[in-house]
Design a protein around this motif. Structure first.
Motif, mmCIF file in Angstrom:
data_model
loop_
_atom_site.group_PDB
_atom_site.id
_atom_site.type_symbol
_atom_site.label_atom_id
_atom_site.label_comp_id
_atom_site.label_asym_id
_atom_site.label_seq_id
_atom_site.Cartn_x
_atom_site.Cartn_y
_atom_site.Cartn_z
ATOM 1 N N ARG A 22 0.841 -1.213 0.000
ATOM 2 C CA ARG A 22 0.000 0.000 0.000
ATOM 3 C C ARG A 22 0.871 1.256 0.000
ATOM 4 O O ARG A 22 0.650 2.181 -0.775
ATOM 5 C CB ARG A 22 -0.924 0.011 1.204
ATOM 6 C CG ARG A 22 -1.760 1.277 1.334
ATOM 7 C CD ARG A 22 -2.578 1.269 2.642
ATOM 8 N NE ARG A 22 -3.320 2.492 2.809
ATOM 9 C CZ ARG A 22 -2.833 3.584 3.422
ATOM 10 N NH1 ARG A 22 -1.602 3.593 3.911
ATOM 11 N NH2 ARG A 22 -3.583 4.655 3.535
ATOM 12 N N GLN A 23 1.876 1.273 0.854
ATOM 13 C CA GLN A 23 2.735 2.446 0.962
ATOM 14 C C GLN A 23 3.492 2.710 -0.340
ATOM 15 O O GLN A 23 3.602 3.854 -0.778
ATOM 16 C CB GLN A 23 3.722 2.265 2.121
ATOM 17 C CG GLN A 23 4.491 3.519 2.448
ATOM 18 C CD GLN A 23 3.598 4.668 2.883
ATOM 19 O OE1 GLN A 23 2.633 4.474 3.619
ATOM 20 N NE2 GLN A 23 3.889 5.862 2.422
ATOM 21 N N TYR A 33 -7.560 2.725 -4.288
ATOM 22 C CA TYR A 33 -8.918 2.790 -3.740
ATOM 23 C C TYR A 33 -9.940 3.151 -4.810
ATOM 24 O O TYR A 33 -9.698 4.024 -5.638
ATOM 25 C CB TYR A 33 -9.003 3.833 -2.628
ATOM 26 C CG TYR A 33 -8.158 3.515 -1.428
ATOM 27 C CD1 TYR A 33 -8.513 2.482 -0.567
ATOM 28 C CD2 TYR A 33 -7.013 4.233 -1.158
ATOM 29 C CE1 TYR A 33 -7.741 2.185 0.543
ATOM 30 C CE2 TYR A 33 -6.230 3.945 -0.045
ATOM 31 C CZ TYR A 33 -6.602 2.914 0.797
ATOM 32 O OH TYR A 33 -5.842 2.618 1.894
ATOM 33 N N ASN A 41 -11.496 4.893 4.169
ATOM 34 C CA ASN A 41 -10.533 3.811 4.397
ATOM 35 C C ASN A 41 -9.924 3.932 5.787
ATOM 36 O O ASN A 41 -10.026 4.968 6.432
ATOM 37 C CB ASN A 41 -9.463 3.774 3.299
ATOM 38 C CG ASN A 41 -8.516 4.945 3.354
ATOM 39 O OD1 ASN A 41 -7.682 5.038 4.236
ATOM 40 N ND2 ASN A 41 -8.648 5.849 2.390
ATOM 41 N N CYS A 42 -9.302 2.887 6.250
ATOM 42 C CA CYS A 42 -8.778 2.833 7.623
ATOM 43 C C CYS A 42 -7.320 3.284 7.702
ATOM 44 O O CYS A 42 -6.663 3.067 8.724
ATOM 45 C CB CYS A 42 -8.950 1.436 8.196
ATOM 46 S SG CYS A 42 -7.935 0.176 7.371
ATOM 47 N N SER A 43 -6.791 3.871 6.642
ATOM 48 C CA SER A 43 -5.412 4.382 6.595
ATOM 49 C C SER A 43 -4.371 3.291 6.787
ATOM 50 O O SER A 43 -3.307 3.536 7.346
ATOM 51 C CB SER A 43 -5.217 5.502 7.610
ATOM 52 O OG SER A 43 -6.093 6.572 7.340
ATOM 53 N N CYS A 45 -4.741 0.187 8.399
ATOM 54 C CA CYS A 45 -4.790 -0.580 9.655
ATOM 55 C C CYS A 45 -5.373 -1.974 9.492
ATOM 56 O O CYS A 45 -5.488 -2.713 10.470
ATOM 57 C CB CYS A 45 -5.602 0.198 10.696
ATOM 58 S SG CYS A 45 -4.824 1.746 11.163
ATOM 59 N N CYS A 51 -8.571 -1.667 0.343
ATOM 60 C CA CYS A 51 -7.332 -1.680 -0.441
ATOM 61 C C CYS A 51 -7.053 -3.056 -1.040
ATOM 62 O O CYS A 51 -5.910 -3.388 -1.353
ATOM 63 C CB CYS A 51 -6.151 -1.210 0.405
ATOM 64 S SG CYS A 51 -5.720 -2.315 1.767
ATOM 65 N N CYS A 84 -2.490 -3.040 2.382
ATOM 66 C CA CYS A 84 -1.961 -2.497 3.635
ATOM 67 C C CYS A 84 -1.330 -3.554 4.527
ATOM 68 O O CYS A 84 -0.524 -3.245 5.397
ATOM 69 C CB CYS A 84 -3.045 -1.748 4.407
ATOM 70 S SG CYS A 84 -4.328 -2.802 5.123
#
Length: 98
Positions: A22-23, A33, A41-43, A45, A51, A84
């Motif tokens: 993801r990063q 997304y 989204n949950c950033s 987590c 994602c 993620c």
């Protein structure tokens, strides 16, 4: 070093071994997304499942699925992963927004 080939975007990214999928996508301007996921989204987590990506080749070069992935992707094909929660340890071909 690992190569991440984002199929839809026709973009290949070089990443250090153990990089978060993801990063690396975000750092390189690859949108993972869909519309709803952009807003909710949950950033990273591992709580929402927005994602999700499809791995076309190189699934053996990824970290093992986490418990969050097993829970959120249980009705998806085995080659779907949460970006993620996925660490890249070798070359892989990824389809975003499957």
């Amino acid at each position: 070093m690992s190569n991440i080939n984002f199929i839809n975007e026709k973009k290949e990214v070089v990443a250090a071994t153990g990089a978060n999928l993801r990063q690396k996508a975000i750092e390189n301007g690859v949108g993972i997304y869909k519309i709803f996921g952009k807003m909710m989204n949950c950033s990273g987590c591992g709580q929402c499942g927005t994602c999700a990506v499809e791995i076309l080749d190189g699934i053996e070069n990824l970290s093992s699925p986490t418990e969050a992935e097993n829970r959120l992707l249980r009705k998806k094909p085995a080659n779907f992963r949460l970006a993620c929660q996925t660490l890249v340890n070798g070359s892989v071909d990824v389809v975003t927004k499957p």
